[in-house]
Design a protein around this motif. Structure first.
Motif, PDB file in Angstrom:
ATOM      1  N   GLN A   1      47.518  29.974  38.760  1.00 10.10           N
ATOM      2  CA  GLN A   1      48.674  30.320  37.928  1.00 10.10           C
ATOM      3  C   GLN A   1      49.553  29.086  37.710  1.00 10.10           C
ATOM      4  O   GLN A   1      50.020  28.836  36.589  1.00 10.10           O
ATOM      5  N   GLU A   2      49.775  28.314  38.771  1.00 10.01           N
ATOM      6  CA  GLU A   2      50.570  27.097  38.641  1.00 10.01           C
ATOM      7  C   GLU A   2      49.916  26.109  37.684  1.00 10.01           C
ATOM      8  O   GLU A   2      50.595  25.368  36.962  1.00 10.01           O
ATOM      9  N   ALA A   3      48.584  26.096  37.679  1.00  9.68           N
ATOM     10  CA  ALA A   3      47.850  25.183  36.801  1.00  9.68           C
ATOM     11  C   ALA A   3      47.697  25.737  35.388  1.00  9.68           C
ATOM     12  O   ALA A   3      47.121  25.084  34.518  1.00  9.68           O
ATOM     13  N   GLY A   4      48.209  26.957  35.153  1.00  7.67           N
ATOM     14  CA  GLY A   4      48.141  27.545  33.831  1.00  7.67           C
ATOM     15  C   GLY A   4      46.811  28.167  33.478  1.00  7.67           C
ATOM     16  O   GLY A   4      46.557  28.486  32.314  1.00  7.67           O
ATOM     17  N   GLN A   5      45.947  28.372  34.491  1.00  9.53           N
ATOM     18  CA  GLN A   5      44.622  28.940  34.224  1.00  9.53           C
ATOM     19  C   GLN A   5      44.654  30.462  34.139  1.00  9.53           C
ATOM     20  O   GLN A   5      43.775  31.070  33.538  1.00  9.53           O
ATOM     21  N   VAL A   6      45.655  31.092  34.761  1.00  6.63           N
ATOM     22  CA  VAL A   6      45.871  32.531  34.606  1.00  6.63           C
ATOM     23  C   VAL A   6      47.354  32.748  34.337  1.00  6.63           C
ATOM     24  O   VAL A   6      48.203  31.991  34.814  1.00  6.63           O
ATOM     25  N   THR A   7      47.674  33.761  33.552  1.00  2.00           N
ATOM     26  CA  THR A   7      49.066  34.014  33.174  1.00  2.00           C
ATOM     27  C   THR A   7      49.687  35.183  33.924  1.00  2.00           C
ATOM     28  O   THR A   7      50.904  35.290  34.001  1.00  2.00           O
ATOM     29  N   SER A   8      48.866  36.055  34.470  1.00  3.66           N
ATOM     30  CA  SER A   8      49.379  37.198  35.229  1.00  3.66           C
ATOM     31  C   SER A   8      48.409  37.529  36.352  1.00  3.66           C
ATOM     32  O   SER A   8      47.234  37.150  36.299  1.00  3.66           O
ATOM     33  N   MET A   9      48.919  38.207  37.374  1.00  2.51           N
ATOM     34  CA  MET A   9      48.081  38.544  38.530  1.00  2.51           C
ATOM     35  C   MET A   9      48.333  39.983  38.963  1.00  2.51           C
ATOM     36  O   MET A   9      49.445  40.492  38.823  1.00  2.51           O
ATOM     37  N   PRO A  10      47.326  40.643  39.520  1.00  2.00           N
ATOM     38  CA  PRO A  10      47.536  41.992  40.060  1.00  2.00           C
ATOM     39  C   PRO A  10      48.395  41.927  41.314  1.00  2.00           C
ATOM     40  O   PRO A  10      48.429  40.909  42.008  1.00  2.00           O
ATOM     41  N   GLU A  11      49.112  43.003  41.592  1.00  2.00           N
ATOM     42  CA  GLU A  11      49.958  43.035  42.785  1.00  2.00           C
ATOM     43  C   GLU A  11      49.127  43.059  44.059  1.00  2.00           C
ATOM     44  O   GLU A  11      49.537  42.524  45.092  1.00  2.00           O
ATOM     45  N   ASP A  12      47.942  43.679  43.994  1.00  2.92           N
ATOM     46  CA  ASP A  12      47.124  43.850  45.186  1.00  2.92           C
ATOM     47  C   ASP A  12      45.676  43.464  44.894  1.00  2.92           C
ATOM     48  O   ASP A  12      44.990  44.133  44.120  1.00  2.92           O
ATOM     49  N   PHE A  13      45.225  42.368  45.524  1.00  7.13           N
ATOM     50  CA  PHE A  13      43.846  41.924  45.322  1.00  7.13           C
ATOM     51  C   PHE A  13      42.862  42.714  46.191  1.00  7.13           C
ATOM     52  O   PHE A  13      41.655  42.653  45.956  1.00  7.13           O
ATOM     53  N   SER A  14      43.357  43.429  47.195  1.00 11.65           N
ATOM     54  CA  SER A  14      42.445  44.118  48.115  1.00 11.65           C
ATOM     55  C   SER A  14      41.607  45.175  47.400  1.00 11.65           C
ATOM     56  O   SER A  14      40.504  45.504  47.847  1.00 11.65           O
ATOM     57  N   LYS A  15      42.083  45.670  46.277  1.00 10.33           N
ATOM     58  CA  LYS A  15      41.325  46.694  45.544  1.00 10.33           C
ATOM     59  C   LYS A  15      40.050  46.126  44.934  1.00 10.33           C
ATOM     60  O   LYS A  15      39.155  46.885  44.549  1.00 10.33           O
ATOM     61  N   PHE A  16      39.954  44.803  44.863  1.00  4.46           N
ATOM     62  CA  PHE A  16      38.759  44.168  44.307  1.00  4.46           C
ATOM     63  C   PHE A  16      37.724  43.823  45.375  1.00  4.46           C
ATOM     64  O   PHE A  16      36.641  43.348  45.048  1.00  4.46           O
ATOM     65  N   ILE A  17      38.066  44.027  46.649  1.00  7.78           N
ATOM     66  CA  ILE A  17      37.166  43.689  47.749  1.00  7.78           C
ATOM     67  C   ILE A  17      36.507  44.962  48.265  1.00  7.78           C
ATOM     68  O   ILE A  17      37.174  45.889  48.705  1.00  7.78           O
ATOM     69  N   ASP A  18      35.189  44.989  48.225  1.00  7.46           N
ATOM     70  CA  ASP A  18      34.435  46.172  48.656  1.00  7.46           C
ATOM     71  C   ASP A  18      33.446  45.770  49.759  1.00  7.46           C
ATOM     72  O   ASP A  18      32.410  45.178  49.483  1.00  7.46           O
ATOM     73  N   SER A  19      33.787  46.108  50.990  1.00  6.68           N
ATOM     74  CA  SER A  19      32.935  45.774  52.140  1.00  6.68           C
ATOM     75  C   SER A  19      32.013  46.910  52.548  1.00  6.68           C
ATOM     76  O   SER A  19      31.348  46.827  53.580  1.00  6.68           O
ATOM     77  N   THR A  20      31.965  47.973  51.757  1.00  6.17           N
ATOM     78  CA  THR A  20      31.181  49.133  52.163  1.00  6.17           C
ATOM     79  C   THR A  20      29.686  48.838  52.224  1.00  6.17           C
ATOM     80  O   THR A  20      28.978  49.399  53.052  1.00  6.17           O
ATOM     81  N   PHE A  21      29.202  47.946  51.343  1.00  6.76           N
ATOM     82  CA  PHE A  21      27.776  47.610  51.386  1.00  6.76           C
ATOM     83  C   PHE A  21      27.452  46.810  52.629  1.00  6.76           C
ATOM     84  O   PHE A  21      26.397  47.004  53.251  1.00  6.76           O
ATOM     85  N   LEU A  22      28.354  45.906  53.028  1.00  2.86           N
ATOM     86  CA  LEU A  22      28.162  45.162  54.280  1.00  2.86           C
ATOM     87  C   LEU A  22      28.112  46.116  55.462  1.00  2.86           C
ATOM     88  O   LEU A  22      27.303  45.967  56.378  1.00  2.86           O
ATOM     89  N   GLN A  23      28.982  47.107  55.429  1.00  2.22           N
ATOM     90  CA  GLN A  23      29.023  48.106  56.506  1.00  2.22           C
ATOM     91  C   GLN A  23      27.711  48.864  56.594  1.00  2.22           C
ATOM     92  O   GLN A  23      27.187  49.110  57.691  1.00  2.22           O
ATOM     93  N   LYS A  24      27.135  49.193  55.466  1.00  2.12           N
ATOM     94  CA  LYS A  24      25.845  49.879  55.451  1.00  2.12           C
ATOM     95  C   LYS A  24      24.735  48.967  55.964  1.00  2.12           C
ATOM     96  O   LYS A  24      23.786  49.425  56.604  1.00  2.12           O
ATOM     97  N   MET A  25      24.848  47.660  55.683  1.00  5.72           N
ATOM     98  CA  MET A  25      23.812  46.724  56.104  1.00  5.72           C
ATOM     99  C   MET A  25      23.731  46.583  57.626  1.00  5.72           C
ATOM    100  O   MET A  25      22.667  46.348  58.174  1.00  5.72           O
ATOM    101  N   VAL A  26      24.865  46.726  58.292  1.00  5.17           N
ATOM    102  CA  VAL A  26      24.866  46.605  59.759  1.00  5.17           C
ATOM    103  C   VAL A  26      24.761  47.978  60.418  1.00  5.17           C
ATOM    104  O   VAL A  26      24.757  48.071  61.662  1.00  5.17           O
ATOM    105  N   GLY A  27      24.698  49.021  59.610  1.00  5.16           N
ATOM    106  CA  GLY A  27      24.542  50.367  60.158  1.00  5.16           C
ATOM    107  C   GLY A  27      25.780  50.918  60.798  1.00  5.16           C
ATOM    108  O   GLY A  27      25.709  51.825  61.637  1.00  5.16           O
ATOM    109  N   ALA A  28      26.942  50.359  60.415  1.00  7.09           N
ATOM    110  CA  ALA A  28      28.194  50.839  61.017  1.00  7.09           C
ATOM    111  C   ALA A  28      28.686  52.086  60.311  1.00  7.09           C
ATOM    112  O   ALA A  28      28.339  52.351  59.177  1.00  7.09           O
TER     113      ALA A  28
END
Length: 263
Positions: free
Chosen positions: A236-263
Protein backbone atom coordinates in the motif's frame (compact mmCIF):
# COMPACT_ATOMS: atom_id res chain seq x y z
CA UNK A 1 -8.23 -16.96 -11.34
CA UNK A 2 -10.51 -13.92 -11.40
CA UNK A 3 -12.00 -15.09 -14.71
CA UNK A 4 -12.12 -18.73 -13.51
CA UNK A 5 -9.62 -19.81 -16.17
CA UNK A 6 -7.34 -21.28 -13.48
CA UNK A 7 -8.34 -23.09 -10.31
CA UNK A 8 -5.15 -23.75 -8.30
CA UNK A 9 -2.00 -21.65 -8.52
CA UNK A 10 1.45 -21.43 -6.99
CA UNK A 11 1.75 -17.71 -6.20
CA UNK A 12 4.32 -15.51 -4.55
CA UNK A 13 2.93 -13.85 -1.44
CA UNK A 14 2.88 -10.37 -3.03
CA UNK A 15 0.58 -11.14 -5.99
CA UNK A 16 -1.52 -13.29 -3.66
CA UNK A 17 -2.04 -10.31 -1.34
CA UNK A 18 -2.91 -8.08 -4.30
CA UNK A 19 -5.63 -10.65 -5.09
CA UNK A 20 -6.86 -10.51 -1.48
CA UNK A 21 -6.91 -6.70 -1.60
CA UNK A 22 -9.01 -6.80 -4.76
CA UNK A 23 -11.50 -9.06 -3.01
CA UNK A 24 -11.00 -12.10 -5.23
CA UNK A 25 -12.75 -15.22 -3.87
CA UNK A 26 -9.52 -17.16 -3.32
CA UNK A 27 -7.85 -18.89 -0.37
CA UNK A 28 -4.30 -19.70 0.68
CA UNK A 29 -4.26 -23.41 1.53
CA UNK A 30 -0.58 -24.42 1.69
CA UNK A 31 2.89 -22.90 1.99
CA UNK A 32 4.72 -24.16 -1.06
CA UNK A 33 8.16 -22.98 0.04
CA UNK A 34 9.93 -20.52 2.30
CA UNK A 35 12.22 -18.22 0.36
CA UNK A 36 15.68 -17.78 1.83
CA UNK A 37 18.80 -17.59 -0.34
CA UNK A 38 17.10 -18.47 -3.63
CA UNK A 39 16.09 -14.81 -3.99
CA UNK A 40 18.58 -12.11 -3.11
CA UNK A 41 19.78 -8.56 -3.64
CA UNK A 42 22.82 -8.59 -5.90
CA UNK A 43 24.89 -5.41 -6.36
CA UNK A 44 27.35 -4.47 -9.07
CA UNK A 45 31.00 -4.54 -8.01
CA UNK A 46 31.48 -0.85 -8.90
CA UNK A 47 28.23 0.36 -7.32
CA UNK A 48 29.67 1.34 -3.94
CA UNK A 49 26.91 -0.63 -2.22
CA UNK A 50 28.08 -2.64 0.78
CA UNK A 51 24.99 -2.56 3.02
CA UNK A 52 21.26 -1.94 2.61
CA UNK A 53 21.76 1.63 3.81
CA UNK A 54 23.98 2.25 0.79
CA UNK A 55 20.98 1.79 -1.54
CA UNK A 56 20.02 5.44 -1.03
CA UNK A 57 20.09 7.19 -4.38
CA UNK A 58 20.76 3.96 -6.29
CA UNK A 59 18.83 2.30 -9.13
CA UNK A 60 17.44 -1.13 -8.25
CA UNK A 61 15.67 -3.48 -10.61
CA UNK A 62 13.07 -6.05 -9.59
CA UNK A 63 9.71 -7.33 -10.83
CA UNK A 64 7.00 -5.43 -8.93
CA UNK A 65 4.21 -7.16 -6.98
CA UNK A 66 6.41 -10.19 -6.32
CA UNK A 67 8.15 -11.72 -3.33
CA UNK A 68 11.43 -9.99 -4.24
CA UNK A 69 9.67 -6.63 -4.33
CA UNK A 70 8.38 -7.13 -0.80
CA UNK A 71 11.72 -8.42 0.48
CA UNK A 72 13.47 -5.39 -1.01
CA UNK A 73 11.02 -2.97 0.63
CA UNK A 74 11.25 -4.81 3.96
CA UNK A 75 15.04 -4.78 3.86
CA UNK A 76 15.13 -1.08 3.02
CA UNK A 77 12.75 -0.26 5.86
CA UNK A 78 14.90 -2.20 8.32
CA UNK A 79 17.84 -0.08 7.14
CA UNK A 80 15.91 3.14 7.74
CA UNK A 81 15.07 3.76 4.08
CA UNK A 82 11.79 4.24 2.25
CA UNK A 83 10.94 3.23 -1.30
CA UNK A 84 11.44 6.84 -2.41
CA UNK A 85 15.04 6.88 -1.16
CA UNK A 86 16.08 4.82 -4.17
CA UNK A 87 14.89 4.46 -7.75
CA UNK A 88 13.02 1.17 -7.99
CA UNK A 89 12.64 -0.02 -11.58
CA UNK A 90 9.98 -2.57 -12.52
CA UNK A 91 11.79 -5.16 -14.67
CA UNK A 92 10.77 -8.64 -15.71
CA UNK A 93 13.35 -11.31 -14.84
CA UNK A 94 14.49 -11.77 -18.43
CA UNK A 95 15.15 -8.01 -18.73
CA UNK A 96 17.25 -7.69 -15.59
CA UNK A 97 20.47 -9.16 -16.98
CA UNK A 98 20.36 -6.77 -19.97
CA UNK A 99 19.74 -3.76 -17.70
CA UNK A 100 22.62 -4.93 -15.51
CA UNK A 101 25.02 -5.26 -18.46
CA UNK A 102 24.04 -1.87 -19.90
CA UNK A 103 24.58 -0.06 -16.60
CA UNK A 104 20.92 0.94 -16.30
CA UNK A 105 20.76 -0.44 -12.74
CA UNK A 106 23.15 -0.57 -9.81
CA UNK A 107 21.57 -3.62 -8.19
CA UNK A 108 18.80 -6.18 -8.64
CA UNK A 109 16.67 -8.22 -6.29
CA UNK A 110 15.87 -11.40 -8.18
CA UNK A 111 15.75 -15.19 -8.08
CA UNK A 112 17.61 -18.04 -9.77
CA UNK A 113 18.65 -18.52 -12.53
CA UNK A 114 19.00 -14.76 -13.16
CA UNK A 115 20.62 -14.32 -9.76
CA UNK A 116 23.32 -16.80 -10.72
CA UNK A 117 23.99 -14.91 -13.96
CA UNK A 118 24.53 -11.68 -12.03
CA UNK A 119 26.80 -13.38 -9.51
CA UNK A 120 28.89 -14.94 -12.27
CA UNK A 121 29.33 -11.50 -13.83
CA UNK A 122 30.91 -10.21 -10.62
CA UNK A 123 27.82 -9.28 -8.65
CA UNK A 124 27.84 -9.52 -4.87
CA UNK A 125 24.85 -10.72 -2.82
CA UNK A 126 24.31 -8.56 0.29
CA UNK A 127 20.76 -9.43 1.42
CA UNK A 128 18.22 -12.24 1.07
CA UNK A 129 14.95 -13.56 2.46
CA UNK A 130 16.93 -15.44 5.11
CA UNK A 131 17.83 -12.09 6.68
CA UNK A 132 14.14 -11.30 7.24
CA UNK A 133 13.24 -14.48 9.12
CA UNK A 134 15.17 -13.48 12.25
CA UNK A 135 13.00 -10.35 12.38
CA UNK A 136 9.82 -12.45 12.38
CA UNK A 137 8.99 -11.88 8.72
CA UNK A 138 9.27 -14.47 6.01
CA UNK A 139 8.88 -14.45 2.25
CA UNK A 140 7.04 -17.39 0.76
CA UNK A 141 5.23 -18.92 -2.19
CA UNK A 142 1.77 -20.30 -1.50
CA UNK A 143 -0.77 -22.59 -3.08
CA UNK A 144 -3.91 -20.59 -3.71
CA UNK A 145 -7.26 -21.98 -4.81
CA UNK A 146 -10.49 -20.46 -6.06
CA UNK A 147 -13.12 -20.75 -3.33
CA UNK A 148 -15.70 -22.08 -5.77
CA UNK A 149 -13.34 -24.83 -6.92
CA UNK A 150 -12.40 -26.01 -3.41
CA UNK A 151 -16.08 -26.13 -2.48
CA UNK A 152 -16.97 -28.14 -5.58
CA UNK A 153 -13.92 -30.44 -5.59
CA UNK A 154 -12.50 -30.72 -2.04
CA UNK A 155 -11.23 -34.28 -2.62
CA UNK A 156 -9.31 -33.22 -5.73
CA UNK A 157 -7.71 -30.29 -3.88
CA UNK A 158 -6.70 -32.60 -1.03
CA UNK A 159 -5.23 -35.17 -3.44
CA UNK A 160 -3.25 -32.45 -5.20
CA UNK A 161 -1.79 -31.18 -1.91
CA UNK A 162 -0.84 -34.70 -0.82
CA UNK A 163 1.08 -35.21 -4.06
CA UNK A 164 2.76 -31.82 -3.72
CA UNK A 165 3.74 -32.71 -0.16
CA UNK A 166 5.31 -35.95 -1.42
CA UNK A 167 7.42 -33.96 -3.88
CA UNK A 168 8.37 -31.38 -1.27
CA UNK A 169 9.60 -34.16 1.01
CA UNK A 170 12.04 -35.19 -1.75
CA UNK A 171 13.39 -31.62 -1.85
CA UNK A 172 13.93 -31.75 1.94
CA UNK A 173 15.25 -35.29 2.34
CA UNK A 174 17.04 -36.19 -0.91
CA UNK A 175 17.80 -33.03 -2.92
CA UNK A 176 20.38 -34.92 -4.98
CA UNK A 177 17.59 -37.11 -6.38
CA UNK A 178 15.57 -34.02 -7.23
CA UNK A 179 18.61 -32.49 -8.95
CA UNK A 180 18.87 -35.47 -11.29
CA UNK A 181 15.32 -34.80 -12.47
CA UNK A 182 15.70 -31.02 -12.62
CA UNK A 183 18.99 -30.87 -14.54
CA UNK A 184 17.80 -32.08 -17.98
CA UNK A 185 14.52 -30.21 -17.64
CA UNK A 186 16.28 -26.89 -16.86
CA UNK A 187 19.18 -27.72 -19.20
CA UNK A 188 21.76 -27.14 -16.48
CA UNK A 189 24.37 -29.35 -14.82
CA UNK A 190 23.42 -31.52 -11.85
CA UNK A 191 25.62 -29.36 -9.60
CA UNK A 192 23.65 -26.26 -10.56
CA UNK A 193 20.35 -28.12 -10.18
CA UNK A 194 21.46 -29.30 -6.75
CA UNK A 195 21.98 -25.67 -5.72
CA UNK A 196 18.41 -24.92 -6.81
CA UNK A 197 17.06 -27.97 -4.97
CA UNK A 198 18.89 -27.15 -1.74
CA UNK A 199 17.56 -23.59 -1.91
CA UNK A 200 13.98 -24.86 -2.05
CA UNK A 201 12.95 -24.80 1.61
CA UNK A 202 9.70 -26.67 2.18
CA UNK A 203 7.61 -27.40 5.27
CA UNK A 204 5.67 -30.48 6.35
CA UNK A 205 1.91 -30.15 6.96
CA UNK A 206 2.60 -30.60 10.70
CA UNK A 207 4.98 -27.63 10.66
CA UNK A 208 2.58 -25.50 8.64
CA UNK A 209 -0.18 -26.06 11.20
CA UNK A 210 1.89 -24.40 13.96
CA UNK A 211 1.38 -20.72 14.72
CA UNK A 212 4.90 -20.04 13.46
CA UNK A 213 3.57 -20.61 9.95
CA UNK A 214 -0.11 -20.96 8.85
CA UNK A 215 -1.59 -22.19 12.11
CA UNK A 216 -4.62 -24.36 12.74
CA UNK A 217 -8.02 -23.50 11.20
CA UNK A 218 -9.35 -20.29 12.72
CA UNK A 219 -6.00 -19.10 14.09
CA UNK A 220 -5.62 -15.31 13.92
CA UNK A 221 -2.10 -14.74 15.28
CA UNK A 222 0.29 -16.66 13.05
CA UNK A 223 3.53 -16.06 11.20
CA UNK A 224 1.73 -16.18 7.85
CA UNK A 225 -0.86 -13.60 8.86
CA UNK A 226 1.79 -11.38 10.46
CA UNK A 227 3.78 -11.45 7.23
CA UNK A 228 0.68 -10.88 5.07
CA UNK A 229 -0.31 -7.83 7.13
CA UNK A 230 3.20 -6.38 6.94
CA UNK A 231 3.47 -7.11 3.25
CA UNK A 232 0.08 -5.53 2.55
CA UNK A 233 1.23 -2.35 4.32
CA UNK A 234 4.40 -2.27 2.22
CA UNK A 235 2.43 -2.76 -0.98
CA UNK A 236 0.00 0.00 0.00
CA UNK A 237 2.84 2.39 0.84
CA UNK A 238 4.40 1.59 -2.53
CA UNK A 239 1.10 2.30 -4.28
CA UNK A 240 0.63 -1.28 -5.48
CA UNK A 241 -2.72 -1.66 -3.69
CA UNK A 242 -5.20 1.10 -2.85
CA UNK A 243 -7.39 -0.64 -0.28
CA UNK A 244 -7.14 -3.62 2.06
CA UNK A 245 -9.61 -5.93 3.82
CA UNK A 246 -9.99 -5.46 7.56
CA UNK A 247 -9.31 -9.14 8.24
CA UNK A 248 -6.90 -11.25 6.20
CA UNK A 249 -7.59 -14.39 8.26
CA UNK A 250 -10.68 -15.11 6.15
CA UNK A 251 -8.37 -15.83 3.21
CA UNK A 252 -6.35 -18.47 5.10
CA UNK A 253 -7.76 -22.00 4.98
CA UNK A 254 -5.82 -24.62 6.96
CA UNK A 255 -8.54 -27.26 6.83
CA UNK A 256 -6.81 -29.22 4.06
CA UNK A 257 -3.58 -29.30 6.08
CA UNK A 258 -5.59 -30.57 9.03
CA UNK A 259 -7.00 -33.38 6.91
CA UNK A 260 -3.51 -34.25 5.66
CA UNK A 261 -2.24 -34.92 9.19
CA UNK A 262 -5.45 -36.67 10.20
CA UNK A 263 -6.24 -34.17 12.93
Amino acid sequence: MASEEMDICNLGSSPMIVGFAKGLPISMIYIHKIIKDSEALCVKPDSGIETMADLKGKRIGCPFNTTVHFALLAGMKAAGLTASDATLINLKPDAIAAAWDSGAIDAAYIWYPVLQILEESGGKTIFSGADLISAGTFVFDAIVVRDGFKEQHPDLVLTYLKELDRINAIYRDTPDEMAKVMAPFLQVTEDVALTYAKNTHTLSPEEQLTDTWMGAPGATETGALNTIRQQAEFLQEAGQVTSMPEDFSKFIDSTFLQKMVGA
